[in-house]
Design an enzyme around this catalytic site. Structure first.
Site, PDB file in Angstrom:
ATOM      1  N   ASP A  72       0.844  -1.193   0.000  1.00  0.00           N
ATOM      2  CA  ASP A  72       0.000   0.000   0.000  1.00  0.00           C
ATOM      3  C   ASP A  72       0.880   1.243   0.000  1.00  0.00           C
ATOM      4  O   ASP A  72       1.636   1.474   0.937  1.00  0.00           O
ATOM      5  CB  ASP A  72      -0.911  -0.008   1.234  1.00  0.00           C
ATOM      6  N   TYR A 100       3.472   9.682   1.080  1.00  0.00           N
ATOM      7  CA  TYR A 100       4.427   9.028   1.974  1.00  0.00           C
ATOM      8  C   TYR A 100       5.882   9.332   1.590  1.00  0.00           C
ATOM      9  O   TYR A 100       6.803   8.939   2.308  1.00  0.00           O
ATOM     10  CB  TYR A 100       4.204   7.507   1.978  1.00  0.00           C
ATOM     11  N   LYS A 127      -2.414   6.236  -4.305  1.00  0.00           N
ATOM     12  CA  LYS A 127      -3.500   7.176  -4.002  1.00  0.00           C
ATOM     13  C   LYS A 127      -3.292   8.509  -4.720  1.00  0.00           C
ATOM     14  O   LYS A 127      -2.156   8.899  -5.007  1.00  0.00           O
ATOM     15  CB  LYS A 127      -3.576   7.400  -2.486  1.00  0.00           C
ATOM     16  N   HIS A 141      -7.195   9.869  -2.009  1.00  0.00           N
ATOM     17  CA  HIS A 141      -6.617   9.747  -0.665  1.00  0.00           C
ATOM     18  C   HIS A 141      -7.542  10.283   0.427  1.00  0.00           C
ATOM     19  O   HIS A 141      -7.477   9.848   1.581  1.00  0.00           O
ATOM     20  CB  HIS A 141      -5.264  10.464  -0.614  1.00  0.00           C
TER      21      HIS A 141
END
Length: 311
Positions: free
Chosen positions: A44, A49, A78, A111
């Site tokens: 994921d 990130y 996302k 997201h």
């Protein structure tokens, strides 16, 4: 217990995936390598990130070494809040695919129901009102093109999910949300099950390090510890196994190889049905409330606005 769940697209999503949020770029390649070697088949990811390039390098290494083939893995990413404009959606997935060194994603999620100006950070001066129907229309084009083999959302309340289902030509296959024993999401789970939307749980261990009410996180909860002792499992294994038995995929995050392996050891046993009701006595509290999205200048003035009272 099946090691995957069916999506409405006909594809299957692995029951457990490796979360990569907050994993440092210089740690994420080792975490992915250890996870795939241990049996994980779902990774994921998200541009937010700040480690997708490093994930791409790790995936390339796994493919080149013949550890797994691309078709063996389920890769999620996302759409960031600054890329909600329909004309920006295809460019955003293109950047992600380039960083991950992939031709397609198995799942691409909005997201969150939050929009900011393109190229900016999550600050009050950058908020824009979201237009989910317009963004979703662009997501549907990615599904049509095959760049995203399934599309879905993340951090959507029951109301926001129902609003989307009412207008979607391609209904969302997944809603990825905070879900764990201290925030069990009963109402949302029932809605998802009734509408054929798979619920995928991020922070299934309750985001260790985040304090709940009176410091009562998932892994320190006395009921969880008691069941773990009875079954001779760790509290983390109990928390993850509960998620599977509730019908959701789970996305624990770790960069520790021993814990990555331990978290995957949840298929050869189950929590007996007579112990499951004990979990309904756990005091419920949302640990990840979305503080950055709530502001007088945001479309969400309060947490009740953001979560439509489901908090």
């Amino acid at each position: 217990m099946a090691e995957s769940f069916a999506l409405k697209t006909g594809a299957r999503i692995p029951s457990i995936g490796l979360g990569t949020g907050l994993t440092e770029p210089n740690d994420v390649d080792n975490a992915i390598y250890a996870a795939v070697k241990a049996g994980y088949r779902h990774i994921d990811c998200a541009p937010a990130y700040h480690n997708e390039k490093e994930i791409g390098l790790a995936l390339k290494k796994l493919f080149e070494e013949g550890v797994v083939k691309r078709e063996d893995l389920f890769i999620t990413s996302k759409l960031w809040c600054g890329d909600h404009a329909p004309e920006d959606v295809e460019e955003a997935i293109g950047a992600t695919l380039k960083d991950l060194q992939l031709e397609f994603l198995d799942l691409f999620l909005i997201h969150g129901p939050i929009r900011i100006k393109k190229g900016t950070t999550m600050g009050p001066e950058n908020f824009l009102p979201p237009d989910i129907p317009a963004t979703w229309g662009a997501m549907e084009k990615l599904y049509d093109s095959g760049k995203a083999r399934a599309i879905g959302v993340s951090n959507f309340s029951c109301k926001k999910l129902e609003d989307l289902l009412a207008i979607a030509r391609v209904p969302p296959a997944v809603n990825q949300v905070e879900c764990h024993l201290v925030w069990q999401q009963d109402k949302l789970r029932k809605l998802c099950q009734s509408r054929g939307v798979h619920l995928s749980a991020f922070s299934p261990l309750g985001s260790p390090g985040t304090s709940g009410v009176n410091g009562a996180g998932v892994l320190r909860n006395t009921i969880v510890i008691s069941v773990a002792e009875k079954l001779q499992k760790t509290p983390a294994q109990i928390a993850l196994r509960w998620g599977l038995q509730m019908g959701q995929s789970v996305l624990p995050k770790s960069s520790n190889e021993a814990r990555i392996k331990e978290n995957f050891d949840i298929f050869s046993w189950s929590i007996p049905e007579d112990l499951m009701p004990a979990f309904s006595d756990i005091k419920q509290v949302k640990l990840l409330r979305g503080e950055l999205a709530v502001h007088p200048l945001s479309v969400y003035k309060t947490f009740e606005d953001l979560w439509d009272g489901e908090i």
